[in-house]
Design an enzyme around this catalytic site. Sequence first.
Site, PDB file in Angstrom:
ATOM      1  N   THR A  41       0.849  -1.194   0.000  1.00  0.00           N
ATOM      2  CA  THR A  41       0.000   0.000   0.000  1.00  0.00           C
ATOM      3  C   THR A  41       0.882   1.240   0.000  1.00  0.00           C
ATOM      4  O   THR A  41       2.002   1.228   0.519  1.00  0.00           O
ATOM      5  CB  THR A  41      -0.931   0.046   1.234  1.00  0.00           C
ATOM      6  OG1 THR A  41      -0.147   0.222   2.410  1.00  0.00           O
ATOM      7  CG2 THR A  41      -1.743  -1.231   1.355  1.00  0.00           C
ATOM      8  N   ASP A  62      -4.742   5.026   3.323  1.00  0.00           N
ATOM      9  CA  ASP A  62      -4.436   5.905   4.448  1.00  0.00           C
ATOM     10  C   ASP A  62      -5.013   5.218   5.678  1.00  0.00           C
ATOM     11  O   ASP A  62      -6.234   5.133   5.833  1.00  0.00           O
ATOM     12  CB  ASP A  62      -5.076   7.283   4.243  1.00  0.00           C
ATOM     13  CG  ASP A  62      -4.717   8.267   5.351  1.00  0.00           C
ATOM     14  OD1 ASP A  62      -4.354   7.810   6.457  1.00  0.00           O
ATOM     15  OD2 ASP A  62      -4.804   9.484   5.112  1.00  0.00           O
ATOM     16  N   ASN A  90       3.098  -1.843   9.365  1.00  0.00           N
ATOM     17  CA  ASN A  90       4.378  -1.145   9.405  1.00  0.00           C
ATOM     18  C   ASN A  90       4.240   0.370   9.305  1.00  0.00           C
ATOM     19  O   ASN A  90       5.221   1.081   9.494  1.00  0.00           O
ATOM     20  CB  ASN A  90       5.263  -1.637   8.252  1.00  0.00           C
ATOM     21  CG  ASN A  90       6.609  -0.958   8.221  1.00  0.00           C
ATOM     22  OD1 ASN A  90       7.405  -1.122   9.128  1.00  0.00           O
ATOM     23  ND2 ASN A  90       6.860  -0.165   7.186  1.00  0.00           N
ATOM     24  N   TYR A 154       7.174   9.207  20.636  1.00  0.00           N
ATOM     25  CA  TYR A 154       7.301   8.060  19.728  1.00  0.00           C
ATOM     26  C   TYR A 154       7.407   6.772  20.533  1.00  0.00           C
ATOM     27  O   TYR A 154       6.769   5.763  20.204  1.00  0.00           O
ATOM     28  CB  TYR A 154       8.531   8.233  18.846  1.00  0.00           C
ATOM     29  CG  TYR A 154       8.795   7.053  17.939  1.00  0.00           C
ATOM     30  CD1 TYR A 154       8.038   6.860  16.789  1.00  0.00           C
ATOM     31  CD2 TYR A 154       9.800   6.127  18.230  1.00  0.00           C
ATOM     32  CE1 TYR A 154       8.269   5.776  15.955  1.00  0.00           C
ATOM     33  CE2 TYR A 154      10.046   5.054  17.405  1.00  0.00           C
ATOM     34  CZ  TYR A 154       9.278   4.881  16.266  1.00  0.00           C
ATOM     35  OH  TYR A 154       9.514   3.802  15.447  1.00  0.00           O
ATOM     36  N   LYS A 158       4.944   3.381  20.404  1.00  0.00           N
ATOM     37  CA  LYS A 158       5.413   2.017  20.169  1.00  0.00           C
ATOM     38  C   LYS A 158       5.134   1.108  21.371  1.00  0.00           C
ATOM     39  O   LYS A 158       4.826  -0.077  21.206  1.00  0.00           O
ATOM     40  CB  LYS A 158       6.910   2.025  19.831  1.00  0.00           C
ATOM     41  CG  LYS A 158       7.200   2.538  18.430  1.00  0.00           C
ATOM     42  CD  LYS A 158       6.474   1.709  17.371  1.00  0.00           C
ATOM     43  CE  LYS A 158       6.777   2.157  15.962  1.00  0.00           C
ATOM     44  NZ  LYS A 158       6.064   1.343  14.947  1.00  0.00           N
TER      45      LYS A 158
END
Length: 291
Positions: A41, A62, A90, A154, A158
């Site tokens: 994608t 999206d 990902n 960030y 995660k």
Amino acid sequence: MAYMVYDMVGYPAYATPCGKGGIGEALVKEYTSCGVHAIATVLPNESHDHLTEAGITWFPLDVTVEKSVIDLKQNVLAIAGDYLDILVNNAGICYTMTAIDTDVEAVKRMFNVNVFGPMQLVHHFHDMIIKACGTIVNIGSIGGIVPYMYGSSYNASKAALQHWSNTLRLEMSPFNVKVITVISGEVGTNILKNDVNRELPEGSYYSPLAIDFKRHVQRTPSNRFEYAANVVAQSLRSSPAAWFWYGSSTRVIRFFDTFGWRTFFDFVFYRDFNLGKLRMAHLARMKQICE
């Protein structure tokens, strides 16, 4: 033939093209070389020439827009039928900044991609994966494990993804669906391009480290192709690891996260990120104010 959907592109916080040259491209090409019909994608406004030239099936996506995910599912159903063997989550963006200088709106956009995007894909594709007794691969990071400097937001995204993935693995086990959480070390990817020109805000308490910060956002991570080969090989195993650690520093971090004390990495990163210099500058500033 096995079918998979690979969410290939790293989604930028600021509409910056980054479909080509990241770990996504390396992974999707590695899957293809292993005989998997990889369905990649790209963002609707991103170039897809590198995929077309490689003969890779692709569709626009999206992950933050539910209709886009639903449209993707219809396209995949037309190719793969009701069975999807592998789903790789990902999509990710990076936001590098100190915790106290954080732009919260930017972090909300990051969570929409890094956390809610994978949730949305699994929600809509879970029936196809269950029918195939397939595998879900969620790409995490060592940032979700250790207090890596300048990455508080960030790291939080995660950590959220990894703990969600951890529970997802348990919940999907009755259906014979495997869930792999990949704990990635730093890998060469386009995700850092969005931050390469980022600077500390004027007047930040961290201004004494402005040069160190600039060097940090312009760093060059390690080889993405070696990473891709190992992640793909692990995901194609009949009994893959629940958490697969791979990339720069992952062995050391895994060891000390398992056997070290909770604040062990405070000492490591205090030294590595020159926080002693910051402390001295702060003390000098406070002394000057008091005088």
